[in-house]
Design an enzyme around this catalytic site. Structure first.
Site, short mmCIF file in Angstrom:
data_model
loop_
_atom_site.label_atom_id
_atom_site.label_comp_id
_atom_site.label_asym_id
_atom_site.label_seq_id
_atom_site.Cartn_x
_atom_site.Cartn_y
_atom_site.Cartn_z
N ILE A 54 0.81 -1.22 0.00
CA ILE A 54 0.00 0.00 0.00
C ILE A 54 0.85 1.27 0.00
O ILE A 54 0.41 2.33 -0.46
CB ILE A 54 -0.95 -0.04 1.23
N ALA A 71 -3.05 -2.09 6.73
CA ALA A 71 -2.60 -1.13 7.75
C ALA A 71 -1.49 -1.73 8.58
O ALA A 71 -1.37 -2.94 8.70
CB ALA A 71 -3.77 -0.74 8.67
N TYR A 72 -0.69 -0.84 9.15
CA TYR A 72 0.24 -1.21 10.21
C TYR A 72 -0.59 -1.23 11.48
O TYR A 72 -1.07 -0.19 11.93
CB TYR A 72 1.37 -0.19 10.29
N THR A 73 -0.80 -2.41 12.08
CA THR A 73 -1.78 -2.52 13.17
C THR A 73 -1.16 -2.85 14.54
O THR A 73 -1.90 -3.09 15.49
CB THR A 73 -2.84 -3.60 12.83
N ASP A 124 -11.23 3.39 16.16
CA ASP A 124 -11.72 4.08 17.37
C ASP A 124 -10.60 4.84 18.08
O ASP A 124 -10.85 5.77 18.82
CB ASP A 124 -12.32 3.06 18.34
N TYR A 129 0.42 5.00 16.54
CA TYR A 129 -0.52 4.27 15.67
C TYR A 129 -1.77 5.13 15.41
O TYR A 129 -2.19 5.31 14.27
CB TYR A 129 -0.92 2.95 16.34
N1 LIG Z 1 -8.24 -5.33 14.75
C1 LIG Z 1 -8.89 -4.35 15.39
O1 LIG Z 1 -9.40 -4.53 16.49
C2 LIG Z 1 -9.00 -2.99 14.76
C3 LIG Z 1 -9.48 -1.95 15.54
C4 LIG Z 1 -9.62 -0.70 14.96
C5 LIG Z 1 -9.29 -0.50 13.65
N2 LIG Z 1 -8.79 -1.52 12.91
C6 LIG Z 1 -8.45 -1.24 11.53
O2 LIG Z 1 -9.06 -2.22 10.70
C7 LIG Z 1 -8.26 -2.43 9.53
C8 LIG Z 1 -8.01 -3.91 9.36
O3 LIG Z 1 -7.29 -4.38 10.48
P1 LIG Z 1 -7.16 -5.92 10.83
O4 LIG Z 1 -7.70 -6.12 12.18
O5 LIG Z 1 -7.67 -6.75 9.70
O6 LIG Z 1 -5.57 -6.02 10.94
P2 LIG Z 1 -4.56 -7.12 10.40
O7 LIG Z 1 -5.13 -8.48 10.61
O8 LIG Z 1 -3.25 -6.77 11.03
O9 LIG Z 1 -4.52 -6.84 8.84
C9 LIG Z 1 -3.79 -5.77 8.28
C10 LIG Z 1 -3.22 -6.29 6.99
O10 LIG Z 1 -2.52 -5.22 6.35
C11 LIG Z 1 -1.33 -5.76 5.82
N3 LIG Z 1 -0.33 -4.72 5.64
C12 LIG Z 1 0.47 -4.11 6.53
N4 LIG Z 1 1.28 -3.21 5.93
C13 LIG Z 1 0.98 -3.27 4.61
C14 LIG Z 1 1.47 -2.61 3.46
N5 LIG Z 1 2.44 -1.69 3.54
N6 LIG Z 1 0.94 -2.92 2.26
C15 LIG Z 1 -0.04 -3.84 2.15
N7 LIG Z 1 -0.55 -4.51 3.19
C16 LIG Z 1 -0.04 -4.22 4.41
C17 LIG Z 1 -0.88 -6.78 6.85
O11 LIG Z 1 0.04 -7.67 6.28
P3 LIG Z 1 1.16 -8.34 7.21
O12 LIG Z 1 0.42 -9.14 8.24
O13 LIG Z 1 1.95 -9.16 6.26
O14 LIG Z 1 1.93 -7.21 7.83
C18 LIG Z 1 -2.23 -7.43 7.18
O15 LIG Z 1 -2.53 -8.47 6.28
C19 LIG Z 1 -7.01 -1.58 9.73
O16 LIG Z 1 -7.19 -0.35 9.07
C20 LIG Z 1 -6.96 -1.33 11.23
O17 LIG Z 1 -6.29 -0.13 11.53
C21 LIG Z 1 -8.64 -2.77 13.43
#
Ligand SMILES: NC(=O)c1ccc[n+]([C@@H]2O[C@H](COP(=O)([O-])OP(=O)(O)OC[C@H]3O[C@@H](n4cnc5c(N)ncnc54)[C@H](OP(=O)(O)O)[C@@H]3O)[C@@H](O)[C@H]2O)c1
Length: 274
Positions: free
Chosen positions: A31, A52-54, A94, A117
């Site tokens: 991304i 995202a970087y999570t 959030d 973050y």
């Molecule tokens: N999980 C939560 O509770 C939560 C809460 C609030 C908001 N969110 C938001 O929800 C969205 C989805 O999160 P999620 O829970 O599905 O997190 P996740 O499981 O960590 O998924 C994020 C994905 O993004 C990939 N990624 C990281 N850097 C990247 C890059 N430079 N280019 C392309 N892909 C990249 C990661 O790949 P790698 O694993 O290989 O690094 C991973 O597959 C994000 O925007 C996050 O900020 C999540």
């Protein structure tokens, strides 16, 4: 779909079964690389950015990596979507709020991010909004689900394994099954909605409260200690109140989100059937 290998991305791809979907995992499309994002999203009608970087605590030591993915990456998605005349659904968090207010946060509440973050995600929101176009910012929270790498996704297995755990009994959260969020995001994708939307399961609890109900459903005794937030000694600050009001969903006539308890039961039924 950008970030199709993550927890939310995989659930959205599953919910879009039967539709033509270009599911791009990180190695297929970074991304933070505009050329790759342009190439990956060429000629699509809708771009959903779940990449995202999570790592909330890790971002404190790696701000550049967090901003590259969460700010520059978001802007790249917005630029590429505009060039393809596509709608963008960008996923945010959030954690843009400081959690200091007692009431739930609606989409018009003022952000005040507390961590690297959170600031990088807020920067992503700003850049998407300033690029314009028919984009939707969707803030989610407290996600858990099958195959998720985060703690809440692993909690069921940790409880079943009888691990000794410490769980926060203070922070107000809305645990949200990733499939419940994905279903709502797919509904938004097929609407003409624009602006910011809060998507989370209804009700509120703490992570300790979530574990209590989860353990009860699994027929397990309490095997964890319930502690205040400060005793977890996390590197990054987290908002004490993450509860969303779903004002935009209500204003635009989308049905209510399921309560976190109803979604948890569905998740457990799906997990048991796997
Ligand atoms: N999980 C939560 O509770 C939560 C809460 C609030 C908001 N969110 C938001 O929800 C969205 C989805 O999160 P999620 O829970 O599905 O997190 P996740 O499981 O960590 O998924 C994020 C994905 O993004 C990939 N990624 C990281 N850097 C990247 C890059 N430079 N280019 C392309 N892909 C990249 C990661 O790949 P790698 O694993 O290989 O690094 C991973 O597959 C994000 O925007 C996050 O900020 C999540």
């Amino acid at each position: 779909m950008l970030g199709a290998g993550g927890l939310l991305g995989r659930h959205i791809v599953e919910e879009l079964a039967g539709h033509p979907v270009r599911a791009l995992v990180r190695r297929a499309c970074d991304i933070s690389d505009l050329a790759q994002v342009r190439e990956g999203t060429r000629d699509v009608d809708v771009v959903i950015n779940c990449a995202a970087y999570t790592n909330v605590d890790g971002a404190e030591a790696e701000p550049d990596a967090a901003y590259r993915a969460n700010a520059l990456g978001a802007e790249n998605a917005a630029r590429a979507a505009l060039e393809s005349n596509a709608r963008l659904l960008h996923i945010s968090t959030d954690f843009v709020f400081d959690g200091a207010q007692a009431d739930p946060y609606d989409e018009f509440s003022a952000p005040n991010p507390l961590s690297v973050y959170a600031r990088s995600k807020w920067a992503g929101e700003e850049l998407v909004a300033r690029r314009g176009g028919s984009s939707i910012l969707i803030r989610v929270q407290g996600l858990y689900g099958a195959g998720g790498g985060n703690f809440s996704s692993k909690l069921r297995d940790l409880l079943l394994a009888g691990k000794s755990l410490k769980l926060d009994c203070e922070r107000r959260v809305q645990p949200t099954w990733a499939r419940a969020a994905a279903r709502q995001i797919v509904r938004l994708a097929s609407s003409d909605a624009i602006g910011t939307y809060h998507v989370s399961c209804a009700g509120e609890t703490t992570w300790a409260g979530f574990a209590r109900v989860l353990a009860e459903r699994l027929g397990l005794p309490q095997s964890w200690a319930e502690i205040p937030t400060r005793e977890l000694q996390a590197t990054a600050a987290r908002p004490p109140n993450c509860v969303f009001q779903h004002r935009m969903l209500a204003l635009h006539g989308f049905g209510p989100m399921p309560t976190w308890q109803v979604a948890l039961d569905e998740y457990l039924a799906e997990a048991a059937a796997r």
